[in-house]
Scaffold this motif. Structure first.
Motif, PDB file in Angstrom:
ATOM      1  N   VAL C   4     198.292  30.150  26.121  1.00 10.90           N
ATOM      2  CA  VAL C   4     197.367  31.002  25.377  1.00 10.90           C
ATOM      3  C   VAL C   4     197.569  32.457  25.812  1.00 10.90           C
ATOM      4  O   VAL C   4     197.658  32.747  27.007  1.00 10.90           O
ATOM      5  CB  VAL C   4     195.905  30.583  25.630  1.00 10.90           C
ATOM      6  CG1 VAL C   4     194.942  31.487  24.866  1.00 10.90           C
ATOM      7  CG2 VAL C   4     195.699  29.128  25.253  1.00 10.90           C
ATOM      8  N   ILE C   5     197.672  33.332  24.834  1.00 11.13           N
ATOM      9  CA  ILE C   5     197.772  34.775  25.096  1.00 11.13           C
ATOM     10  C   ILE C   5     196.654  35.457  24.328  1.00 11.13           C
ATOM     11  O   ILE C   5     196.520  35.257  23.120  1.00 11.13           O
ATOM     12  CB  ILE C   5     199.149  35.322  24.649  1.00 11.13           C
ATOM     13  CG1 ILE C   5     200.277  34.662  25.453  1.00 11.13           C
ATOM     14  CG2 ILE C   5     199.204  36.841  24.800  1.00 11.13           C
ATOM     15  CD1 ILE C   5     201.681  35.064  25.000  1.00 11.13           C
ATOM     16  N   THR C   6     195.828  36.237  25.004  1.00 10.89           N
ATOM     17  CA  THR C   6     194.774  36.977  24.299  1.00 10.89           C
ATOM     18  C   THR C   6     195.168  38.446  24.173  1.00 10.89           C
ATOM     19  O   THR C   6     195.869  38.991  25.022  1.00 10.89           O
ATOM     20  CB  THR C   6     193.412  36.889  25.017  1.00 10.89           C
ATOM     21  OG1 THR C   6     193.401  37.781  26.132  1.00 10.89           O
ATOM     22  CG2 THR C   6     193.092  35.480  25.467  1.00 10.89           C
ATOM     23  N   LEU C   7     194.689  39.063  23.104  1.00  9.84           N
ATOM     24  CA  LEU C   7     194.980  40.475  22.846  1.00  9.84           C
ATOM     25  C   LEU C   7     193.677  41.259  22.679  1.00  9.84           C
ATOM     26  O   LEU C   7     192.810  40.859  21.893  1.00  9.84           O
ATOM     27  CB  LEU C   7     195.816  40.622  21.578  1.00  9.84           C
ATOM     28  CG  LEU C   7     197.165  39.914  21.535  1.00  9.84           C
ATOM     29  CD1 LEU C   7     197.874  40.223  20.212  1.00  9.84           C
ATOM     30  CD2 LEU C   7     198.041  40.334  22.708  1.00  9.84           C
ATOM     31  N   LEU C   8     193.583  42.352  23.391  1.00 11.53           N
ATOM     32  CA  LEU C   8     192.417  43.242  23.319  1.00 11.53           C
ATOM     33  C   LEU C   8     192.968  44.654  23.234  1.00 11.53           C
ATOM     34  O   LEU C   8     193.632  45.110  24.167  1.00 11.53           O
ATOM     35  CB  LEU C   8     191.569  43.071  24.583  1.00 11.53           C
ATOM     36  CG  LEU C   8     190.411  44.030  24.831  1.00 11.53           C
ATOM     37  CD1 LEU C   8     189.363  43.908  23.739  1.00 11.53           C
ATOM     38  CD2 LEU C   8     189.781  43.765  26.200  1.00 11.53           C
ATOM     39  N   THR C   9     192.773  45.325  22.097  1.00 12.53           N
ATOM     40  CA  THR C   9     193.356  46.654  21.913  1.00 12.53           C
ATOM     41  C   THR C   9     192.387  47.549  21.137  1.00 12.53           C
ATOM     42  O   THR C   9     191.369  47.082  20.621  1.00 12.53           O
ATOM     43  CB  THR C   9     194.673  46.605  21.091  1.00 12.53           C
ATOM     44  OG1 THR C   9     194.350  46.462  19.688  1.00 12.53           O
ATOM     45  CG2 THR C   9     195.583  45.476  21.508  1.00 12.53           C
TER      46      THR C   9
END
Lengths: 262, 262, 262
Positions: C4-9
């Motif tokens: 799992v890879i999460t992205l917060l931008t």
């Protein structure tokens, strides 16, 4: 085939609430495919969520678990429910948010989510999306039987459907949803209208304007003109070609629409 | 390796339209990885979608199926097309939305999507994203040959590219995209500018302001100052350090930008 | 189990920047499950991103790779870092965006991302999310050891935490996050408050208003009334039942909140 779980909430996309729900789901059902239906609903608008779920659930594969969390009563005595209907699973608060979909899917069987074994260890008072509904959905996606979650619920809360009122010379209905294009979508479906009109020509009145026929596509009218047609969920819709009917008519949900036949 | 399908639409994230497309895709290609490019485009802005697809498609793995649906002509006689170009697949209405990506990818081969076997059983007049493009993309992702979808299209519709106008002393170009930071991105690419300037110093004029050199990063200028640099897709961009060039210059797409050399 | 890879931008959802990052990730880690935390942050608001990561990372399964890119200093000398902490991985610019999560996760070990073998071939000066952080995260998800990315970083940049100031008769804290519902969330956690109050009744002061007790749920107060409770991350929150505390109190991040005990 990886299980599909859909999420429909009013949590928006500026906070991390939806992300936290997905984290919980993936911790239980690692191979789930999670699909966002929508999160930018007006806060606490249960009717809006019920409409969106009603008009989208059926396009997913059998077995999909649909989670809808618009939950102003979180932490109070309102029940949490899960249901099977029409080959799909549904999870959410028992405040009516699931009700229109359950009715449309047919043959619903609901249970109260009360078995703590299928919740997070600590259940907060303010975020059952993460602590109750996400884990319940993930366990259902993993194949946990519906009845394991809790006892049957015979009377899930139903929202009243904005049913068209049928008269001999007219149908009175209302705008049930306004989409991002400003299209005004009513609860009058094609089948009902066709059975009533029996091929007679119809015209449509809304907000003091008259639309003198039904069109097949947006492009049937010149840019800027009002057009009435069936939308993609087969409901009567008032639109403006290359524009917004909501802006043009200053119309919102609840606006009356009258269909007349000659 | 699960197939990748990207979605680029103007359907927004307040409605369930994108969700319905994903449901249809997963019903056909259960193991697909679906990636959102963007959905909050200005409604019916085909040029904006064409730019976003053009500047993002190449970062995906070979074989990715890119679906772009900004489709004001849905239900009219405009064709639905699918194409292979540069090792990728593309699906969308034949209104130019795919055209800049197809040109950039090179060696495009397009077909009309006309084979009903690869559409939903019932095709609505208003939502080909769900009924035509989503299933076509899912079938392509499953390995269905492009030519199975329909006959070749020799002349897919092309949007005219806002090409820079080259002069001996200057290049005139225009803002082709304004991003959420208010950065003003032109269609003048680095290679074209470098070949023309031949190491000569340049300055940039926009909206009555002059920027006296090219920078490498946003941080090269003091906060609030205008800066000209190459953006991440290697196009000339006008920005404001820690601010919005669009607000500062009251500039939008189409604004003229002039590059001069000494 | 797919990684799992999460992205917060702060890249928003109107542009294709997040899509490009996902394309790069899937080109390296084809089976990764990518989860969006949030992208519609105020541009360049490192503190907001740090708060969202701090309050959401722990809900993901062990081994998740969390990517946070709010990066006003992109292209300058600020370092790119990756870290392991609390069984999770973290990737982002060394500007403090990761710091609150690293502290909360505990026992962090950080490295500088400097090994070009784990970046895209061409690294732009303006988009390290795509060219540095996305590939680093994908390689970590594939099992590349943290230390392969570059040398240890002993002193990752820390944002100062808005720590509550404890007095004998009161605690002074501040609003650290305003969510989409207008809930005002402080940095005062339940454990700290409980240890200090020792079962004594408390009341809360904010913006000239007084809330005379702590509630358990939003529904504990009548619609429109102010309520103080612990939010789903166990921080003291000021809310309005069925409304927005931010609007009602004209309060924003940084607003002082005072808790007093009898």
């Amino acid at each position: 085939m990886p299980p599909v779980i859909t999420l429909l909430t009013d949590f928006g996309t500026r906070d991390a609430y939806v992300g936290a729900m997905k984290g919980v789901i993936l911790g239980i059902a690692a191979d789930a495919t999670i699909v966002d239906i929508a999160h930018d609903l007006p806060p606490q608008d249960v009717h809006e969520a019920a409409w969106l779920l009603r008009t989208s659930f059926a396009y997913f594969p059998p077995g999909t678990v649909h989670v809808a969390v618009v939950d102003p009563g979180v932490g109070t005595e309102r029940r949490a429910i899960a249901a099977r209907a029409g080959g799909m699973m549904f999870v959410g608060p028992d405040n009516g948010v699931l009700s229109w979909a359950l009715t449309a899917a047919g043959d619903a069987r609901a249970v109260e989510i009360s078995n703590r074994a299928y919740m997070r260890d600590h259940v907060s008072d303010t975020f059952h999306g993460r602590d109750v509904f996400a884990p319940a959905a993930a366990h259902l996606a993993n194949g946990v039987p519906l009845d394991s979650l809790g006892p049957p619920v015979a009377d899930p809360m139903m929202l009243s459907w904005p049913a068209p009122r049928m008269f001999d010379d007219r149908i009175e209905c209302e705008v049930a949803h306004v989409d991002r294009f400003g299209n005004l979508i009513t609860s009058l479906d094609r089948q009902t209208l066709d059975a009533w009109r029996r091929d007679a020509p119809v015209w449509i009145e809304i907000a003091g304007e008259t639309i003198d026929s039904l069109a097949r596509t947006y492009g049937a009218a010149p840019p800027g003109a009002l057009v009435a047609l069936f939308d993609s969920s087969d409901h009567l819709e008032i639109a403006v070609c290359d524009g917004s009917a909501a802006s043009r008519l200053h119309a919102a949900r609840g606006e009356t629409v009258v269909v007349r036949r000659r």
